[in-house]
Design an enzyme around this catalytic site. Structure first.
Site, PDB file in Angstrom:
ATOM      1  N   HIS A   7      18.001   8.716 103.445  1.00  0.00           N
ATOM      2  CA  HIS A   7      17.840   7.295 103.080  1.00  0.00           C
ATOM      3  C   HIS A   7      16.452   6.929 102.568  1.00  0.00           C
ATOM      4  O   HIS A   7      16.316   6.080 101.701  1.00  0.00           O
ATOM      5  CB  HIS A   7      18.151   6.386 104.275  1.00  0.00           C
ATOM      6  N   GLU A  79      14.602   9.331 110.462  1.00  0.00           N
ATOM      7  CA  GLU A  79      14.189  10.171 109.335  1.00  0.00           C
ATOM      8  C   GLU A  79      12.675  10.417 109.342  1.00  0.00           C
ATOM      9  O   GLU A  79      12.228  11.516 109.028  1.00  0.00           O
ATOM     10  CB  GLU A  79      14.683   9.560 108.016  1.00  0.00           C
ATOM     11  N   ARG A 167      21.924 -19.894 117.817  1.00  0.00           N
ATOM     12  CA  ARG A 167      21.698 -20.913 116.781  1.00  0.00           C
ATOM     13  C   ARG A 167      23.036 -21.497 116.350  1.00  0.00           C
ATOM     14  O   ARG A 167      23.927 -20.754 115.922  1.00  0.00           O
ATOM     15  CB  ARG A 167      21.019 -20.297 115.553  1.00  0.00           C
ATOM     16  N   ARG A 223      11.410 -22.246 119.222  1.00  0.00           N
ATOM     17  CA  ARG A 223      12.804 -22.691 119.151  1.00  0.00           C
ATOM     18  C   ARG A 223      13.064 -23.968 119.945  1.00  0.00           C
ATOM     19  O   ARG A 223      14.088 -24.615 119.762  1.00  0.00           O
ATOM     20  CB  ARG A 223      13.719 -21.565 119.655  1.00  0.00           C
TER      21      ARG A 223
HETATM   22  N1  URA Z   1      13.074 -13.377 113.773  1.00  0.00           N
HETATM   23  C1  URA Z   1      14.132 -13.598 114.573  1.00  0.00           C
HETATM   24  O1  URA Z   1      14.954 -12.718 114.812  1.00  0.00           O
HETATM   25  N2  URA Z   1      14.280 -14.845 115.096  1.00  0.00           N
HETATM   26  C2  URA Z   1      13.442 -15.848 114.836  1.00  0.00           C
HETATM   27  O2  URA Z   1      13.640 -16.966 115.316  1.00  0.00           O
HETATM   28  C3  URA Z   1      12.333 -15.604 113.990  1.00  0.00           C
HETATM   29  C4  URA Z   1      12.166 -14.330 113.473  1.00  0.00           C
END
Ligand code: URA
Length: 252
Positions: A7, A79, A167, A223
């Site tokens: 790859h 790899e 989310r 978040r």
């Molecule tokens: N990467 C992720 O997986 N989640 C986020 O909220 C930000 C970057």
């Protein structure tokens, strides 16, 4: 005859004397990291795997993108290990879930919650996904010497960016399967610092192969507050994690 791995499109002699591989997820970050090196050589570019090498303060360094998530990271590490690389440092981004962490801060995971699938192909779930202690120490030294705000602790690695990180602002607006919906609160209560998508695979693969790995992650969002990072913040965070990685290399 010299073998080219499937790859990455690389051969062993191209990686001669490399002491550490820096692994961003994004192929576009490879030249951004390589610009800090001297004697830069472009090596290959196949699918998500773009590679360049150079030197930093006398140390030979490879930069190779992994793409997003465990499966492509596992291919990249497998790899590179076949070609003789023994130390790996992921340079990535993450979404903080603890209230006290600010966008722009840096997270150095000491371990990762194995919510990925790929690491289960390397070792049973009871096996911990831990970072290499010495690399973590050097990263911390670098962050402290540059006075970059950082957090040390456990991150969680998910195979998906949306559902797996609870989310609900995705295609099926508002719907997240129950097990995934609870993840954010569960991980937060368990003092997990952030979500990202590659560390658990990298740590499990490397420690179970007898190789060294660590990660340095720039916090793009908290978040609990905001989902959209400003472009200036992305650039600042990128520079901070690169600085931490370079200082780590200096002390190898
Ligand atoms: N990467 C992720 O997986 N989640 C986020 O909220 C930000 C970057």
């Amino acid at each position: 005859m010299t073998k080219t791995v499937f790859h990455l499109g690389l051969q062993e002699q191209q990686l001669k004397d490399i002491e550490i591989a820096l692994l961003p997820g994004d192929p576009d970050r490879v030249p951004k990291i390589a610009k800090h090196l001297s004697h830069v050589e472009t090596l290959a570019s196949h699918r998500e795997f773009r590679s360049m090498r150079g030197s930093y303060k006398g140390h030979q360094v490879l930069v190779c993108s992994t793409g997003i998530g465990g499966p492509s990271t596992a291919i990249c590490v497998e790899e590179l290990a076949m070609l003789g690389i023994r130390r790996f440092l992921r340079i990535g981004t993450t979404g903080a879930i603890q209230d006290a962490i600010e966008p722009g801060d840096v997270i150095v995971p000491t371990a990762a919650v194995r919510m990925d699938g790929a690491s289960r192909h390397m070792a049973p779930l009871e096996y911990p996904a831990v970072a290499d202690f010495r690399l973590v120490q050097k990263l911390v030294q670098g962050l402290e010497s540059h006075r970059i705000p950082y957090h040390l602790g456990v991150s969680a690695s998910s195979d998906t960016f949306y559902q797996g990180q609870s989310r609900s602002d995705s295609f099926r607006k508002g719907f997240v399967p129950r097990e995934m919906l609870d993840r954010f609160q569960e991980m937060k209560a368990l003092q997990v610092l952030s979500f990202e998508m590659e560390a658990a695979t990298l740590f499990t693969q490397c420690s179970s192969y007898g190789l060294s790995a660590a990660a340095v992650l720039g916090v793009l969002v908290n978040r609990n507050r905001n989902e959209f990072p400003a472009p200036e913040l992305i650039a600042q965070t990128e520079e901070r994690v690169i600085t931490a990685a370079l200082t780590c290399i200096e002390h190898l």
